[in-house]
Design an enzyme around this catalytic site. Structure first.
Site, PDB file in Angstrom:
ATOM      1  N   SER A   1      34.554 -32.757   2.881  1.00  0.00           N
ATOM      2  CA  SER A   1      33.401 -31.998   2.424  1.00  0.00           C
ATOM      3  C   SER A   1      33.771 -30.508   2.295  1.00  0.00           C
ATOM      4  O   SER A   1      34.715 -30.178   1.594  1.00  0.00           O
ATOM      5  CB  SER A   1      32.221 -32.220   3.382  1.00  0.00           C
ATOM      6  OG  SER A   1      31.023 -31.733   2.838  1.00  0.00           O
TER       7      SER A   1
ATOM      8  N   ASP B   1      27.978 -40.827  -3.599  1.00  0.00           N
ATOM      9  CA  ASP B   1      27.845 -39.606  -2.791  1.00  0.00           C
ATOM     10  C   ASP B   1      26.679 -38.777  -3.306  1.00  0.00           C
ATOM     11  O   ASP B   1      26.640 -38.383  -4.470  1.00  0.00           O
ATOM     12  CB  ASP B   1      29.152 -38.804  -2.872  1.00  0.00           C
ATOM     13  CG  ASP B   1      29.223 -37.673  -1.864  1.00  0.00           C
ATOM     14  OD1 ASP B   1      28.192 -37.017  -1.625  1.00  0.00           O
ATOM     15  OD2 ASP B   1      30.311 -37.431  -1.328  1.00  0.00           O
TER      16      ASP B   1
ATOM     17  N   HIS C   1      27.434 -39.588   1.884  1.00  0.00           N
ATOM     18  CA  HIS C   1      28.471 -38.589   2.128  1.00  0.00           C
ATOM     19  C   HIS C   1      29.033 -38.702   3.541  1.00  0.00           C
ATOM     20  O   HIS C   1      30.254 -38.740   3.729  1.00  0.00           O
ATOM     21  CB  HIS C   1      27.880 -37.198   1.898  1.00  0.00           C
ATOM     22  CG  HIS C   1      28.878 -36.089   1.910  1.00  0.00           C
ATOM     23  ND1 HIS C   1      29.826 -35.911   0.911  1.00  0.00           N
ATOM     24  CD2 HIS C   1      29.099 -35.081   2.805  1.00  0.00           C
ATOM     25  CE1 HIS C   1      30.561 -34.857   1.183  1.00  0.00           C
ATOM     26  NE2 HIS C   1      30.140 -34.335   2.331  1.00  0.00           N
TER      27      HIS C   1
END
Length: 453
Positions: free
Chosen positions: A205, A356, A388
């Site tokens: 991320s 996602d 995610h």
């Protein structure tokens, strides 16, 4: 139906608030970085060379285990997105046993935490001091004990940079990439290690944004480093695409934090926001930048905001000239960039969920396609179903299996873009990579969102 990321971040926000009440906000010798002189910028910072050590101090680590010999922080010289000199901080973990490669070289993992906020009090270095009272401690210690504990068990050194830097420039990958690479340089120097030391990188991320830019910049900015493998998951390669996906949704606070972070790295963008922010927007931006507003609070407290409404006149401010210019420098998609995007040749593993909801899947896949066309070495996994955060959990065994093979020199060659087999949690292969305790902890995290190791 509320998603797992929303529920987890809400839980983190409440837990962090409770922690702030239950634990003193500063352990002795380690106050909030906002006031801690260790994080201050020396007046003679320009006299230091990139990666040069300015100061060090020992820490009591959240990663305490028999595999950890010691931990400490290094303050070192780096540069921001404007190539101006800055002082940044990295946390170094020294393994009890030091594993050498077949050629006699040590190995070091650079772990990029997803800070995803715009205040210095959320710095990873403070969160990784035991009992510091950091409001980021809970979120920062989710996957970190799994990944860094694994690295220490293997006998690898670890560097954990505060990759947003002194201005907390969230999602400025150029800024972050410089800090990651200079942090590695400083850690190598501090430990007396050669530049032939094998370097691996891990990030997911926001941490993957720092990692992918460090990977991209390494061949030119730090060409002396021996990068052997980079693992990236849920990677934001385009701040513009990511902002559009987040804005107005349950995690829109991340879009706002990204806008604030980019503005802190680009003075023209900052000037535009300062000039055009309206009365509705001023308390929102102030709140995002306030001491203690870390990723859990960013998501839980600033959701469902259309940040275009906070500008007068209301408009898509990503299209104004200062923002367009900055975003063209902060993307790794050649179709959006104002520069030639580098194609590093070291091996990379990139994984992403098709579904996602936070970071655009299509942007990540376009990046892989563009990089492969330039001769890159990339293998990947696409998770057909997964949010995610759940995809981060699912991908850790494969990510660490990749890095372990990279450090061992056993990766082999594949056609760029090859989809490799997953290493499923609970499988014999996952237990072999992680150990049974870490594999079980990740299975529990997947099941109920808890990350207790």
């Amino acid at each position: 139906m509320l998603s797992l990321p929303f529920l987890l971040c809400t839980a983190l926000a409440f837990a962090a608030s409770a922690l702030a009440l239950a634990v003193p906000r500063a352990v002795s010798g380690f106050p909030d970085p906002v006031v801690d002189p260790f994080y201050s910028q020396p007046s003679n910072i320009a006299s230091y060379s990139l990666g040069q050590i300015i100061d060090t101090r020992a820490t009591v680590s959240t990663f305490a285990s028999p595999s950890l010999e010691k931990s400490y922080q290094i303050k070192f010289r780096s540069q921001n997105a404007q190539k101006q000199p800055i002082a940044a901080v990295t946390t170094v973990l020294v393994p009890t046993k030091k594993t050498l490669s077949s050629s006699g070289q040590a190995s070091m993992l650079s772990f990029q935490n997803f800070q995803d906020s715009v205040t210095l009090s959320c710095s990873p270095s403070w969160a990784y001091v035991a009992n510091s009272g950091s409001p980021a401690a809970l979120a920062a210690n989710l996957e970190a004990p799994i990944v860094n504990g694994w690295a220490l068990d293997q006998g690898y050194y670890v560097s954990i940079p505060d990759h947003e830097g002194p201005s907390s420039s969230f999602i400025s990958g150029t800024n972050a990439g410089h800090i990651v690479l200079d942090g590695i340089r400083a850690a190598l120097t501090s430990e007396g290690l050669s530049t032939k030391t094998q370097i691996g990188m891990y990030g997911y991320s926001g941490g993957a944004n720092a990692g992918v830019f460090a990977s991209s910049l390494a061949p030119s900015y730090a060409k002396e480093l021996n990068v052997v493998g980079v693992s990236l998951g849920g990677t934001p390669v385009s701040p513009q695409d990511t902002f559009y996906q987040l804005n107005g949704g349950f995690a829109s606070g991340l879009a706002g934090a990204g806008a604030v972070g980019i503005a802190s790295a680009y003075p023209d963008v900052q000037q535009y926001l300062d000039t055009h922010i309206n009365a509705k927007g001023k308390p929102v931006i102030a709140g995002l930048k306030s001491d203690g507003t870390c990723v859990g609070q960013v998501v839980a407290e600033y959701g469902f905001i259309n940040f275009f409404d906070l500008i007068t006149p209301n408009q898509d401010f990503l299209l104004v000239a200062p923002a367009r210019k900055a975003l063209a420098k902060e993307t790794l998609l050649q179709t959006q960039a104002s520069y030639t995007v580098p194609v590093p040749k070291h091996p990379r593993f990139i994984y992403h969920a098709l579904t996602d909801e936070l970071v655009p899947f299509n942007s990540s896949q376009l990046y892989i396609q563009e990089q492969c066309a330039g001769g890159a070495d990339i293998r990947s996994i696409v998770y057909p179903v997964g949010e995610h955060i759940t995809t981060e959990i699912l991908g850790i065994p494969s990510a660490l299996a990749f890095l372990g093979s990279a450090f061992a020199g056993t990766l082999g060659s594949v056609a760029c873009g090859t989809i490799i087999p997953d290493t499923p949690l609970g499988s014999a292969a996952s237990v072999k990579v992680l150990g049974s305790a870490r594999d079980s902890a990740l299975q529990k995290a997947k099941s109920d969102g808890s990350w207790n190791l």
